[in-house]
Design an enzyme around this catalytic site. Structure first.
Site, PDB file in Angstrom:
ATOM      1  N   LYS A 119      -4.796   0.580 -17.701  1.00  0.00           N
ATOM      2  CA  LYS A 119      -4.447  -0.507 -16.781  1.00  0.00           C
ATOM      3  C   LYS A 119      -5.648  -0.865 -15.928  1.00  0.00           C
ATOM      4  CE  LYS A 119      -0.927  -2.087 -13.602  1.00  0.00           C
ATOM      5  NZ  LYS A 119       0.417  -1.821 -13.072  1.00  0.00           N
ATOM      6  N   CYS A 171      -5.546   1.548  -8.906  1.00  0.00           N
ATOM      7  CA  CYS A 171      -4.753   1.445  -7.688  1.00  0.00           C
ATOM      8  C   CYS A 171      -5.672   1.171  -6.508  1.00  0.00           C
ATOM      9  CB  CYS A 171      -3.961   2.716  -7.424  1.00  0.00           C
ATOM     10  SG  CYS A 171      -3.005   2.575  -5.898  1.00  0.00           S
ATOM     11  N   ALA A 214       0.878  -1.173   0.000  1.00  0.00           N
ATOM     12  CA  ALA A 214       0.000   0.000   0.000  1.00  0.00           C
ATOM     13  C   ALA A 214       0.914   1.222   0.000  1.00  0.00           C
ATOM     14  CB  ALA A 214      -0.923  -0.003   1.219  1.00  0.00           C
ATOM     15  N   THR A 274       6.650  -7.659  -9.106  1.00  0.00           N
ATOM     16  CA  THR A 274       7.282  -8.114  -7.871  1.00  0.00           C
ATOM     17  C   THR A 274       8.631  -8.790  -8.084  1.00  0.00           C
ATOM     18  OG1 THR A 274       5.066  -8.357  -6.978  1.00  0.00           O
ATOM     19  CG2 THR A 274       6.817  -9.489  -5.800  1.00  0.00           C
ATOM     20  N   GLY A 319       2.365 -11.883 -11.424  1.00  0.00           N
ATOM     21  CA  GLY A 319       3.007 -13.097 -10.943  1.00  0.00           C
ATOM     22  C   GLY A 319       4.049 -13.700 -11.848  1.00  0.00           C
ATOM     23  N   ILE A 373      -2.965  -7.584 -15.027  1.00  0.00           N
ATOM     24  CA  ILE A 373      -3.815  -6.975 -14.040  1.00  0.00           C
ATOM     25  C   ILE A 373      -3.007  -6.097 -13.083  1.00  0.00           C
ATOM     26  CG2 ILE A 373      -5.511  -8.844 -14.087  1.00  0.00           C
ATOM     27  CD1 ILE A 373      -4.289  -9.972 -11.530  1.00  0.00           C
ATOM     28  N   ASN A 374      -3.688  -5.170 -12.477  1.00  0.00           N
ATOM     29  CA  ASN A 374      -3.162  -4.513 -11.304  1.00  0.00           C
ATOM     30  C   ASN A 374      -3.375  -5.477 -10.130  1.00  0.00           C
ATOM     31  OD1 ASN A 374      -2.238  -2.499  -9.475  1.00  0.00           O
ATOM     32  ND2 ASN A 374      -3.094  -0.905 -10.792  1.00  0.00           N
TER      33      ASN A 374
HETATM   34  C1  LIG Z   1       5.280  -2.180  -4.502  1.00  0.00           C
HETATM   35  C2  LIG Z   1       4.396  -2.052  -5.684  1.00  0.00           C
HETATM   36  C3  LIG Z   1       4.069  -0.798  -6.170  1.00  0.00           C
HETATM   37  C4  LIG Z   1       3.229  -0.661  -7.269  1.00  0.00           C
HETATM   38  N1  LIG Z   1       2.937   0.590  -7.737  1.00  0.00           N
HETATM   39  C5  LIG Z   1       2.172   0.722  -8.856  1.00  0.00           C
HETATM   40  C6  LIG Z   1       1.912   2.004  -9.407  1.00  0.00           C
HETATM   41  O1  LIG Z   1       2.383   3.010  -8.932  1.00  0.00           O
HETATM   42  N2  LIG Z   1       1.111   2.079 -10.513  1.00  0.00           N
HETATM   43  C7  LIG Z   1       0.581   0.971 -11.105  1.00  0.00           C
HETATM   44  O2  LIG Z   1      -0.103   1.080 -12.102  1.00  0.00           O
HETATM   45  N3  LIG Z   1       0.823  -0.257 -10.601  1.00  0.00           N
HETATM   46  C8  LIG Z   1       1.602  -0.414  -9.495  1.00  0.00           C
HETATM   47  N4  LIG Z   1       1.853  -1.681  -8.999  1.00  0.00           N
HETATM   48  C9  LIG Z   1       1.249  -2.853  -9.648  1.00  0.00           C
HETATM   49  C10 LIG Z   1       2.228  -3.529 -10.590  1.00  0.00           C
HETATM   50  O3  LIG Z   1       2.580  -2.693 -11.645  1.00  0.00           O
HETATM   51  C11 LIG Z   1       1.623  -4.852 -11.134  1.00  0.00           C
HETATM   52  O4  LIG Z   1       0.441  -4.532 -11.842  1.00  0.00           O
HETATM   53  C12 LIG Z   1       1.290  -5.827 -10.041  1.00  0.00           C
HETATM   54  O5  LIG Z   1       2.287  -5.819  -9.051  1.00  0.00           O
HETATM   55  C13 LIG Z   1       1.110  -7.255 -10.558  1.00  0.00           C
HETATM   56  O6  LIG Z   1       2.290  -7.752 -11.130  1.00  0.00           O
HETATM   57  P1  LIG Z   1       3.334  -8.692 -10.325  1.00  0.00           P
HETATM   58  O7  LIG Z   1       2.561  -9.822  -9.754  1.00  0.00           O
HETATM   59  O8  LIG Z   1       4.330  -9.093 -11.367  1.00  0.00           O
HETATM   60  O9  LIG Z   1       3.936  -7.851  -9.262  1.00  0.00           O
HETATM   61  C14 LIG Z   1       2.698  -1.816  -7.902  1.00  0.00           C
HETATM   62  C15 LIG Z   1       3.037  -3.078  -7.408  1.00  0.00           C
HETATM   63  C16 LIG Z   1       3.873  -3.220  -6.321  1.00  0.00           C
HETATM   64  C17 LIG Z   1       4.191  -4.585  -5.834  1.00  0.00           C
END
Ligand SMILES: Cc1cc2nc3c(=O)[nH]c(=O)nc-3n(C[C@H](O)[C@H](O)[C@H](O)COP(=O)(O)O)c2cc1C
Ligand SMILES: Cc1cc2nc3c(=O)[nH]c(=O)nc-3n(C[C@H](O)[C@H](O)[C@H](O)COP(=O)(O)OP(=O)(O)OC[C@H]3O[C@@H](n4cnc5c(N)ncnc54)[C@H](O)[C@@H]3O)c2cc1C
Ligand SMILES: Cc1cc2nc3c(=O)[nH]c(=O)nc-3n(C[C@H](O)[C@H](O)[C@H](O)COP(=O)(O)OP(=O)(O)OC[C@H]3O[C@@H](n4cnc5c(N)ncnc54)[C@H](O)[C@@H]3O)c2cc1C
Ligand SMILES: Cc1cc2nc3c(=O)[nH]c(=O)nc-3n(C[C@H](O)[C@H](O)[C@H](O)COP(=O)(O)O)c2cc1C
Ligand code: FES
Ligand code: FES
Lengths: 252, 305, 305, 252
Positions: free
Chosen positions: B167, B132, B72, B268, B246, B193-194
């Site tokens: 997004k 978000c 968050a 991540t 993921g 996805i977000n």
């Molecule tokens: C610490 C963190 C910060 C994030 N900040 C943003 C952001 O500022 N804007 C956004 O569109 N997505 C943000 N995301 C979402 C990621 O871009 C991504 O959509 C999400 O983490 C799923 O992908 P993953 O499983 O590969 O992490 C953030 C994710 C994480 C973990």
């Protein structure tokens, strides 16, 4: 900064549930400074997912040393490593202690595994500095006194040394201390650092504290480790702007 | 030269390969460049930018969960102006495609940010974050409402010629309805996805581990959900998809492309292995070589159902 | 005798403790009873029953995912009639509360099943599954539509005096809206969550690993989502909640109760440790003893925000 | 059926990537029958989440034996177990081979690690039965021939024995076989079993096959392992109604 596949040389239990791990990690060892940390992947699978941050306890030649307390799953897995296992280490991270400047005596204040960065710090100090150490632990069995000099001890349960916390112990001795120019280097649990911080701010002591908090990346890309600053209206990042801060710079 | 053509075209946005680093997981590129060669990637997406700087949420902001993490951060960012002044000089020279992610608390703010940023040549496309989960205004209030998404898409598209990627939030029953709305209003692509809304509590203090109470779940735990959402869009709407969620390695990236993604984003995993992007590009090359796939874009949506 | 009062009351349903085994993860009780003492549990929920037997989906029905699993069983079950004849005799003697889970492909079928089963004394309550992601008719078509959920609740409540628990889908933006509808129509409790829609593909054959294409994601991976959904309901609607999703041990059970659950159900963990329920009951007792908690129900919804 | 915390005695690599594991598991060992399997938790954490099913390869006294191929993460973790590690084993599961009845010769047909259940089966057969074995493998290095008798070999690449698959090898010899009353016991990859099945159905051979498929629970509560039956309009469950079936009972 490197991502290095280090080879574990040894893991020993040096106090109850507390381990000392050494690993061959020449690239990181060659550039690390006291007070920096590494972010370690404890398993070869994606579980647990995140790296775990640990202070660099010491460096000898190409070897990095870490001391850690078994806390949850990550540290449990780490404690079960054996000689020749590989360990994926990312580091060195953060800014370390500032050892330069005008002081005669280095005062080390460590609570529990807050001793972690100080072996290295002591080796890094110039020879002309004096050194005194105040070390606190919950109980005698948990004391880790590795490489500290002129140590006074406090235990919460009084099972060894002064009964009470290490900041109270320090307070008793500040009169003596203040005869010389000194700088405090501190590391330990947050409540201890808070108490120390207010002591230092009140008395205008020169003090650097090393802080722990939850981290994901460890190098500034996730924004997961904010800390309120007294100077800046934005948050600072513990991993990148710290983990060492001047005691009067951040709100604990 | 590779024997495999890795280039992809995502709604008019040309990328040298389909591997992007996701918003919020790569900052503005400088820190991660110490660990990886950004020029080998398809592109990077900036941390979400808003018109004015945002301080973000108070700590604790992150916590690990089984095969995932909650965050968050609260869109902490330096604001559009400082971004242009302080970050663009570095980003000009990274030799990979720059996508700017925009988050805002009103439709006007989305439009305003896009207007300002579109003049900067270095920026090749916009990703509009309507999803978000960690902010009071904007965020899911927008992203879970198809009419708002429709409106944002239309208005943002009107002020720039650069490709617009919306997004999407996974916290909805039918993500394909949102993709349809984006397409209808002239959006060039969607990314999905977000994060999923989640939480975690300390059972001794009974307090949330994250100060914001809930956070966004990311990491391998959500991969099956991300794949299902991308597949749902692919089977229902004819719009390019950037697949996110993921992805840890090249196999996950291939899987995401098979279910419909034209390109993928890594989130991540960057925290754990900041060189993952480059390794994934290499993995994609061997996958294609071993199967005599000439163009990587052939595998997008090539599922056999 | 325990020094802790473990009994809970979930919308009129009295349970000796808050630990239930979830529908579809305990069959009709007989197999799992070889590994665990069912009489020590708060209760068990049967596999979803429909009016007529259902063969279920073709294989492959399950696949492991990071800290989770996908299933697409497709509500395979023996039907209400065979259940009464073949399973009730065993279930009469297990000395724990029996909850019947009902799944159907029409509102009439829900009503019909409830009518037939309500005459059986051994059955103490009904859990109405409106949220199976793995069947064409019924399932999410119902569970993601608040008006249908409203209608099913009203009609089912009309034909029985026994407590009605509506099992909600997490695949929606605002689960609390569904809980509100349930409450408004006289439902006694809600259970949350059923599985999240997910998928997984083989990158070599490009086929879905699960024949049904998508499946339901369960296990520790979804725990943060389940907690957030339960918390959302708790903060918005005054209705008892049965918390489900990713519970592996007593700590997870406590966490689920803290965010608002009056009782919990264990699903996937039964496959790995069929004695988990009994171990969790023991863990709850020591948790309470160590904190001088006299009644376990005190911890429900006791979060500190 | 038990959930037993077994203690690992040994893990050895007996062919390329193929391991033999033995564990002290007296309760399961005391009641298991040939053809049954166990569902094993390979790690002490919740990752990987599900147990992994393995045929009981053999039993000696209080010890269970398993042979396994390193396939993915679960079997990799299992192969790294060391003496005195504990292993959480659930079993014995399934119904095993039916050894009773009127036949003179037991014909064993095994593809790859399909040999797994047969060491135990051979020990369980009455002394008056004759035995012949047909064993197939991809290549010589992958051959695991433990405890089989009167073995004819086939390898896909011809690096050892007959070149081709084990069912073709069997077909060449059925004339000889059919002089006696025989029962086939088979285990191996699905395509092999399919071919064998059609051979057996066509010729009305008495044949029992042991089947693998994805499983979660292994004992009938998840309904995750259905198999189409020729007799029943409902699915059978591989874990509970199998893993051994009459070749003419199930659709592969
Ligand atoms: C610490 C963190 C910060 C994030 N900040 C943003 C952001 O500022 N804007 C956004 O569109 N997505 C943000 N995301 C979402 C990621 O871009 C991504 O959509 C999400 O983490 C799923 O992908 P993953 O499983 O590969 O992490 C953030 C994710 C994480 C973990
Ligand atoms: C800069 C820095 C230096 C550190 N140096 C040391 C050291 O030298 N020796 C030592 O024993 N410990 C040190 N810690 C704490 C150490 O990182 C945690 O004890 C460790 O992460 C616990 O992991 P776990 O899996 O065993 O525990 P779990 O509780 O299972 O971990 C769950 C999650 O919480 C995080 N976490 C848990 N406790 C802490 C904590 N105290 N600080 C930060 N994150 C935490 C973990 O990283 C993980 O993401 C340091 C922390 C930081 C930030
Ligand atoms: C009744 C039965 C008996 C078996 N006996 C043996 C044996 O004696 N020796 C042996 O080497 N293997 C045996 N297998 C196969 C063995 O279970 C798999 O090789 C193993 O589960 C692979 O796990 P993994 O984590 O290494 O592979 P991964 O591919 O990482 O596993 C991912 C998931 O797929 C499942 N899976 C993967 N391959 C198989 C498979 N072939 N069958 C069923 N599930 C699979 C796993 O259980 C897991 O849930 C048997 C399977 C069954 C059903
Ligand atoms: C194999 C399997 C079968 C299931 N079958 C049903 C079912 O028939 N009816 C139902 O209401 N829920 C069913 N569920 C959902 C579970 O009851 C539970 O809601 C879900 O698995 C989340 O809990 P968990 O994470 O503890 O598994 C099933 C889940 C699994 C894994
Ligand atoms: S831990 Fe990622 S920014 Fe500090
Ligand atoms: S594996 Fe669960 S029923 Fe067969």
């Amino acid at each position: 900064m490197f991502i290095e596949k280090a080879v574990v040389r040894s893991v020993e239990e040096i106090a109850e549930g507390i381990f000392l791990l050494s690993a061959h990690s020449p690239s990181i060892a060659s550039i690390a400074k006291a007070g920096q940390f590494c972010n370690i992947k404890v398993s070869e699978t994606d579980f647990p997912l995140l790296r775990r941050p640990f202070s660099i306890f010491n460096i000898k030649g190409d070897f990095l040393f870490f001391v850690f307390d078994t806390h949850g799953l990550g540290t449990k897995i780490l404690s079960a490593k054996r000689k020749n296992d590989t360990l994926d280490i990312l580091g060195p991270l953060g800014n370390g202690f500032d050892l330069t400047g005008d002081y005669q005596t280095a005062v080390i204040v460590a609570g529990g595994l807050g001793v972690a960065p100080f072996s290295f710090l002591i080796r890094s100090l110039q020879d002309d500095k004096e050194m005194v150490s105040y070390l606190g632990a919950r109980t005698k069995k948990k004391i880790v006194n590795l490489g500290l000099k002129n140590v006074s001890m406090a235990t919460d349960d009084g099972s060894y040394g002064f009964k009470g916390n290490v900041v109270d112990l320090l307070k008793k001795e500040t009169l003596e201390l203040s005869k010389k120019k000194f700088r405090i280097f501190a590391c330990g649990p947050n409540p201890m650092l808070k108490e120390l911080q207010s002591l230092c701010i009140k008395n205008n002591y020169d003090c650097q504290i090393s802080i722990e908090c939850a981290m994901a990346c460890g190098f500034g890309i996730c924004q997961g480790c904010p800390i309120e600053s007294y100077e800046d209206k934005n948050y600072l990042l513990v991993c990148k702007d710290g983990p060492v801060f001047n005691a009067n710079a951040v709100k604990l | 030269m590779n024997s495999v053509d890795l280039s992809v075209n995502v709604g008019g946005l040309k990328l040298k390969n389909p591997v992007l680093l996701a918003s919020g997981t790569v900052g503005y590129g400088n820190e991660i460049s110490q660990f990886t060669d950004l020029s080998k990637l398809g592109g990077i997406v900036t941390k979400s930018l808003s018109l004015k700087p945002r301080k973000g949420n108070p700590p604790q902001r992150i916590v690990e969960t089984p095969s995932g993490m909650l965050n968050a951060i609260g869109l902490a960012n330096i604001g559009v102006e400082a971004f242009l002044k302080e970050k663009i000089p570095f980003l000009k020279n990274i030799n990979t495609t720059l996508i700017c992610n925009i988050a805002a608390s009103s439709i006007e703010e989305y439009v305003e940010c896009t207007k300002i940023l579109t003049n900067e040549d270095t920026i090749k496309a916009f990703e509009i974050n309507v999803s978000c989960p960690n902010v009071k205004e904007g965020g899911l209030e927008f992203g879970n409402n198809v009419n708002t998404v429709r409106k944002i898409t239309a208005e943002v598209c009107a002020v720039t010629d650069k490709p617009i990627i919306i997004k999407l939030s996974p916290n909805v029953s039918q993500i394909s309805e949102f993709a349809k709305a984006v397409k209808a209003e002239g959006g060039d692509a969607v990314s999905a996805i977000n994060t999923l809304v989640g939480t975690s509590f300390n059972i001794f203090t009974r307090k949330p581990k994250i100060k914001n109470i809930t956070g966004g779940l990311s990491g391998p735990a959500i991969k099956p959900v991300a794949l299902a959402k991308v597949l749902e869009i692919k089977r229902n709407v004819d719009i390019p998809i950037v697949g996110i969620g993921g992805i840890m390695n090249w196999m996950d990236a291939v899987e995401m492309m098979i279910v419909g993604a034209s390109a993928v984003q890594l989130g991540t995993v960057n925290f754990i292995n900041p060189n993952a992007g480059v390794e994934i590009v290499e993995g994609l090359i061997s996958y294609c070589e071993q199967r005599s796939i000439k163009k990587i874009s052939e595998i997008s949506g090539s599922f056999q159902i």
